[in-house]
Design a protein around this motif. Structure first.
Motif: not given
Length: 160
Positions: A89-94, A114-120, A146-152
């Motif tokens: 994946a290129q985007l992950a939420v926890s 919550f955590g939000l990780a994206a490559g780079g 968490a779904l809202e964080l993914l959109l962000q």
């Protein structure tokens, strides 16, 4: 925001998503995969309810768990980073928190990290105090956040 919109945006950007969940027990991944065609976007989900699972599946460090506890931004950050590292994946939420009932003076019911990780990109963490709404409502609120964080996160990736 609808989950379908989130999935459409991820697909348009060519972004695969991973989830790392504790108190939501897979509800974020379930919300994503409830939509037909989600396999084009959802790479995998980790349900890591115990500290051992967080360590084994995501590489959360024992030192972090000992110092901050499972319900902490530090652990949420390591969970999201571990989901990225252990997937394509290129985007992950926890999500990690105390859905209830119960809690303590220091970690009350309804606290979710919550955590939000994206490559780079720098990993983002935050804590939301949903309050003692009851287990079901806290878990649903955490899923939705968490779904809202993914959109962000998708918007952040798009602004490379």
């Amino acid at each position: 925001m609808t989950v379908a919109t989130l999935l459409e945006q991820a697909k348009a950007q060519g972004v695969m998503i991973a989830t790392a969940e504790s108190c939501t027990g897979g509800m974020v991944a379930a919300a994503l995969t409830d939509i037909p065609g989600s396999s084009a976007v959802v790479e995998r989900g980790f349900v890591t309810y115990t500290n051992t699972a967080k360590q084994q599946m995501l590489g959360v460090r024992a030192e972090t768990l000992a110092a901050y506890g499972a319900v902490s931004e530090q652990v949420a950050g390591e969970m999201a980073e571990g989901a990225l590292r252990n997937s394509d994946a290129q985007l992950a939420v926890s999500v990690t928190g105390i859905a209830g009932p119960g809690g303590s003076e220091f970690k009350p019911e309804g606290r979710v990290c919550f955590g939000l990780a994206a490559g780079g990109k720098p990993t983002r963490t935050e804590t939301v105090e949903f309050g003692a709404l009851g287990r079901d409502k806290v878990r649903r609120a955490a899923r939705d956040h968490a779904l809202e964080l993914l959109l962000q996160g998708l918007l952040t990736i798009a602004r490379k």
